[in-house]
Structure formats: C-alpha cells, structure tokens
Design an enzyme around this catalytic site. Structure first.
Site, short mmCIF file in Angstrom:
data_model
loop_
_atom_site.label_atom_id
_atom_site.label_comp_id
_atom_site.label_asym_id
_atom_site.label_seq_id
_atom_site.Cartn_x
_atom_site.Cartn_y
_atom_site.Cartn_z
N LYS A 165 39.82 11.65 -1.54
CA LYS A 165 41.32 11.43 -2.23
C LYS A 165 41.27 10.21 -3.01
O LYS A 165 41.38 10.46 -4.49
CB LYS A 165 42.49 11.31 -1.15
N GLN B 22 47.92 9.18 6.04
CA GLN B 22 46.76 10.40 6.58
C GLN B 22 47.02 10.81 7.97
O GLN B 22 47.13 9.93 8.85
CB GLN B 22 45.39 9.55 6.46
N ASP C 226 52.79 14.40 -0.01
CA ASP C 226 52.45 15.27 0.75
C ASP C 226 53.50 16.36 0.82
O ASP C 226 53.03 17.56 1.41
CB ASP C 226 52.30 14.73 2.20
#
Ligand code: NAP
Length: 288
Positions: free
Chosen positions: A50, A94, A117
């Site tokens: 990422k 994460q 997200d």
C-alpha cells in the site's frame, strides 16, 4: 475455448493513470495514514504494498507501527488523534488486529470521511441507500471496476456472490444489485443447501469464501464470468518455498467461463488501487 483472463494488474494500471490526473488537481497532496498493530508477516507485506502504491502515485503516506502489546485504549487514542489531524485525509487500520482487540469498536471511531477502507457503519449504510459516491470497501469496489473495465453486461443478469462478510460478500451483493449495475443477486453462504446449483444458474459468479479452489468447473454455466476474490495459502512441495497461492476457484473453470480473474494478479491489485481511489476521493471531499 479457454476463458479470457480478466487482468487486474492492467485494470489497476488504467485506474492509476486516471488517479494521477485527479491528484494533480488536488488542493493539497492526498495523505493516508496506515496503522499496523503487531507483527503478522502477511499484514506487513500488505502494508508495504500500500505504501509503495502511494509513492508511485504521489500520495503522501504516514506509517504508524504499534507493538502487539498495545492496548485497545492506545489504538483508540491513535485513531482520535489521526481524526483530528487536518493534514490527513485517510486512515487505514490494517486487519487483523491482535486477538485482544475489538476491531469493530475501533472501526466505529474512525471519522467516516477518513474511512478509506469503507468499513464504518455510516459508509456501509450509505451503500444500502444507493449512495455510491463515498467510501466503498476496496475489494468489492475493485470487482465492480474490473467488470465495467471488461464491459461485462450486468443489467438483468443473474449474479451469485459466494460469501457474506461485511467487508467483501455483503457489499459486493449490494453493489451488483444497485441501480446502474442492476443484476439480480443471490448470496451463497455456509448454510446454503446447494451452492453448486446456485452457481450453475448464474451469468456472473463472484467467489469470496476463503476455501481453496472450492468452485469447480462443473459449477459454472458455459460462458459465465467468474471473479475469484479468494487468496489462500496452500502447501505445495513442488515449490521451493513449500506453498503457493490459490484462489477460491479451481483453475479448470477457465475451460467453461468466458472471463476469469487470476490469482494472483486479479482482484488483489484492484483492492490496493481502490484504496488509492478512496484516499483521493477523501482528499477531494475534505477540500470542497
Ligand atoms: P470471511 O469473512 O471468512 O467470509 C467468508 C464467507 O464465506 C462467509 O460468509 C462464509 O459463510 C462463507 N463460506 C464459508 N464456507 C462456505 C461454504 N462451504 N459454502 C459457502 N459459503 C461459505 O472471508 P472474507 O474476508 O470475505 O474473504 C474471503 C476470501 O477473499 C478470503 O480468501 C480472503 O483472503 C480473500 N480476500 C481477498 C482480498 C483481495 O484483495 N483479493 C480482499 C479481501 C479478502 P458464513 O457467513 O455462513 O460463515
């Protein structure tokens, strides 16, 4: 005739070119904070990918590493301080978090405008309302982008989504059924009586199960489009490292499908690209 490969890497590269144009027009450089708690090796690889994507596109990234012993309260405090930082547009925590943490309540703390997200209840709820201009979970959003990129006809088609997780299967089903996509959607899950029969009736099958190669050739109607979301590590003595990555779809499905996304190189690169897209959308919205 074997299926055409639905190449997620090329689709992601196309999307990145469009994002670069949007980034060049942003009032300030989009800025993403990535928080990782603990030392799960796979999570560290995902985070690294990422951050590399951010660098490639000119998105600023701040990497925050917290030890596995960090308390729930400390992670909560980190999220609140990132929410309050006006120079930050996106926050990603994460997954998975260490088992002593309540991931759901930490997600609830993220400012929905910075929730790149797309897992905050506000953002998931907006999908139910048909408001698709905000933060949509990256994996199902990436699948929709791939289907559109490949000119797959969705309107009026029968789609089966295997899996009903909040992060993939459920939002995927909503996106396929939403106005504009207009598919007729069936959700298959672990209590479904005959998953094979459901799949055989489908024009589009999206497998997001986490069971290696569960979807077999004789589950698929000839000419159907098959998207394999699964990423599973399976033992393989023929490989030096002793394992290989397998999807949720058996490779033989390519003998009957018209289009099939590979693993790796299918949905994976699209998930990261959609995270970048959400970060740019968040930056644009916070400046408007
Ligand atoms: P998850 O939260 O474990 O959900 C799995 C779903 O599959 C559940 O809804 C479960 O049903 C259903 N299921 C399990 N066994 C089944 C069976 N035998 N028949 C039918 N349905 C069954 O997993 P997830 O987070 O959605 O991820 C799914 C897969 O996608 C995993 O392999 C994951 O690694 C991969 N993934 C890939 C990406 C990417 O970027 N490519 C991103 C996210 C996830 P119940 O609800 O009834 O338990």
């Amino acid at each position: 005739m074997p299926a055409k490969r639905l190449d997620g890497k090329s689709c992601a590269a196309d999307l990145e070119e469009r994002l670069k144009v949007r980034i060049s027009k942003c009032e300030s450089q989009p800025h993403l904070a990535v928080v990782i708690v603990g030392d799960d090796p796979a999570s560290h690889v995902y985070v690294k990918n990422k951050i590399l994507s951010c660098e490639r596109l000119g998105i600023k990234s701040t990497h925050i590493e917290l030890s596995a012993e960090t308390t729930q309260e400390e992670v909560a405090e980190t999220i609140v301080s990132l929410n309050n930082d006006p120079t930050l547009h996106g926050i990603l925590i994460q997954s998975p978090l260490p088992s002593h943490m309540d991931e759901e309540s930490l997600t609830d703390l993220i400012d929905p405008r910075k929730d790149v997200d797309g897992f905050h209840p506000t953002n998931l709820g907006r999908i139910v309302q048909g408001r698709l201009d905000g933060m949509i979970p990256c994996t199902p959003a990436g699948v929709m982008e791939m289907l559109r990129w490949a000119d797959v006809e969705m309107a009026g088609k029968k789609a089966v989504v295997i899996g009903r997780s909040f992060n993939v299967g459920m939002p995927q089903a909503l996106l396929l059924a939403a106005r504009g996509a207009d598919s007729t959607v069936t959700i298959v899950h672990s209590k479904t009586v005959d998953a094979k029969a459901e799949c055989l009736g489908a024009d589009i099958v999206i497998a997001a199960v986490g069971r290696p190669e569960m979807v077999k050739q004789d589950w698929i109607k000839p000419g159907a489009v098959v998207i394999d979301v699964g990423i599973n590590r399976v033992d393989d003595d023929t490989r030096e490292r002793g394992w290989r990555l397998a999807g949720d779809v058996h490779p033989d499905v390519e003998q009957v499908a018209s289009l099939l996304s590979p693993v790796p190189g299918g949905v994976g690169p699209m998930t990261v690209a959609m995270l970048m897209a959400n970060t740019v959308t968040a930056a644009e919205a916070q400046h408007s």
